[in-house]
Design a protein around this motif. Structure first.
Motif, short mmCIF file in Angstrom:
data_model
loop_
_atom_site.label_atom_id
_atom_site.label_comp_id
_atom_site.label_asym_id
_atom_site.label_seq_id
_atom_site.Cartn_x
_atom_site.Cartn_y
_atom_site.Cartn_z
N PHE A 78 0.82 -1.21 0.00
CA PHE A 78 0.00 0.00 0.00
C PHE A 78 0.86 1.26 0.00
N GLU A 79 2.01 1.22 0.65
CA GLU A 79 2.89 2.39 0.70
C GLU A 79 3.62 2.60 -0.63
N ALA A 80 3.91 1.52 -1.34
CA ALA A 80 4.75 1.61 -2.53
C ALA A 80 3.98 1.84 -3.82
N ARG A 81 2.68 1.57 -3.85
CA ARG A 81 1.94 1.59 -5.12
C ARG A 81 0.64 2.37 -5.01
N ASN A 82 0.69 3.67 -4.99
CA ASN A 82 -0.54 4.45 -4.94
C ASN A 82 -0.58 5.46 -6.08
N ASP A 83 -0.53 4.96 -7.31
CA ASP A 83 -0.70 5.80 -8.50
C ASP A 83 -1.28 4.94 -9.60
N SER A 84 -1.74 5.57 -10.66
CA SER A 84 -2.45 4.83 -11.70
C SER A 84 -1.56 3.82 -12.40
N ASP A 85 -0.29 4.18 -12.67
CA ASP A 85 0.60 3.24 -13.35
C ASP A 85 0.78 1.97 -12.51
N ALA A 86 1.01 2.16 -11.20
CA ALA A 86 1.19 1.01 -10.32
C ALA A 86 -0.08 0.19 -10.24
N TYR A 87 -1.23 0.86 -10.22
CA TYR A 87 -2.51 0.15 -10.15
C TYR A 87 -2.70 -0.75 -11.36
N TYR A 88 -2.52 -0.19 -12.55
CA TYR A 88 -2.77 -0.98 -13.76
C TYR A 88 -1.72 -2.07 -13.96
N LYS A 89 -0.51 -1.84 -13.50
CA LYS A 89 0.50 -2.90 -13.53
C LYS A 89 0.11 -4.04 -12.60
N THR A 90 -0.36 -3.68 -11.40
CA THR A 90 -0.81 -4.71 -10.44
C THR A 90 -2.01 -5.47 -10.99
#
Length: 283
Positions: A78-90
């Motif tokens: 949750f700390e490392a991935r809070n943006d749209s790029d990270a979301y769609y990659k996940t």
């Protein structure tokens, strides 16, 4: 206590109404797990919680068995991935089925908390397709996870259909059903839930009620639901809605709580002797 997941149709807001109708028993059986709000608000000796969505059941099973590791890795995610790029990659990694049970559970929680309004939606190919929610800050539900893990120690989680779940009943069981509502969004899983499923569920619940099992079911307040549950006592209530409405809009929807009627004493069917009536829901 809120739930681990954001969930369309979450029962937290109407739990006080549901508790009025849930009788005591040795086990609560829920064929539609959802956010497990009713499980968390009650205090039965044991629970059987099922859902056809394998991602949902996997999350609950992982938290039950690996809560400390799950919390540690979840905080980092949750700390490392809070943006749209990270979301769609996940989301892409999740849909490619990468990783084992714990990683998929972490991704599922992440997608739920970072996706639009916490919606859980799949396409016909089984791919999770909810867009990014664009939140400035997301909440990691550590307190809720720990409380859930404790309650889960007396819960059996299974990934199966409502038909199979309702074939696993034991004397003393109480049934609570919260299916996808008639006339509303039903894409929680790629198989959907239409009129045929509503008819089939209601017919099984009527049969189980005639066998002496207490049944409580939630649904939309529609003509179809009123017809399907005409042998039940229907309680109409207002429930808040958040999906597809503006935040803070305060909109409500009409819902029905269908409660099976007690069998007449001359019916010859009595499961009470096998029930632990000293257990039940919290006051």
């Amino acid at each position: 206590m809120s739930t681990i997941l954001k969930w369309a149709g979450n029962k937290t807001a109407i739990t006080p109404e549901l508790l009025k109708h849930l009788p005591a028993g040795s086990r609560l059986v829920e064929p539609f797990a959802g956010s497990c709000a009713v499980m968390m608000a009650t205090d039965y000796p044991s629970y059987l919680v099922a859902d056809i969505n394998p991602d949902l059941i996997n999350l609950y099973q992982v938290i039950k068995n690996e809560v400390e590791y799950f919390i540690k890795e979840g905080r980092y995610l949750f700390e490392a991935r809070n943006d749209s790029d990270a979301y769609y990659k996940t989301r892409q990694e999740f849909n490619l089925r990468h990783g084992g049970a714990i990683e998929r559970a972490l991704y599922f929680l992440y997608l739920n908390r970072h996706g639009y309004r916490g919606l859980c939606r799949y396409n016909h190919s089984g791919g999770f397709n909810v867009p990014f929610g664009n939140y400035k800050k997301t909440y990691f539900p550590e307190k809720e996870i720990r409380a859930f893990a404790e309650k889960a120690q007396r819960t059996t989680f299974i990934c199966t259909s409502f038909e199979e779940t309702l074939n696993m009943l034991l004397p003393g069981d109480v049934i609570y059903c919260d299916p996808p509502y008639d006339g509303t969004f039903n894409g929680y899983h790629s198989s959907g839930f239409g009129d045929d499923e509503q008819y089939h569920l209601a017919s099984i619940l009527e049969r189980r009620s005639s066998q002496g099992y207490p049944v409580v079911a939630s649904n939309a307040d529609t003509c179809l639901v009123a017809s399907l549950y005409r042998s039940f006592t229907l309680h109409r209530i207002k429930a808040p809605r958040s999906i597809t409405v503006d935040a803070g809009g305060g909109k409500v929807a009409d819902e029905t709580i269908a409660v099976s009627r007690p069998l007449p004493v001359w019916s010859g069917i009595d499961l009470a002797k096998d029930r632990d009536w000293s257990a039940g829901v919290e006051a």
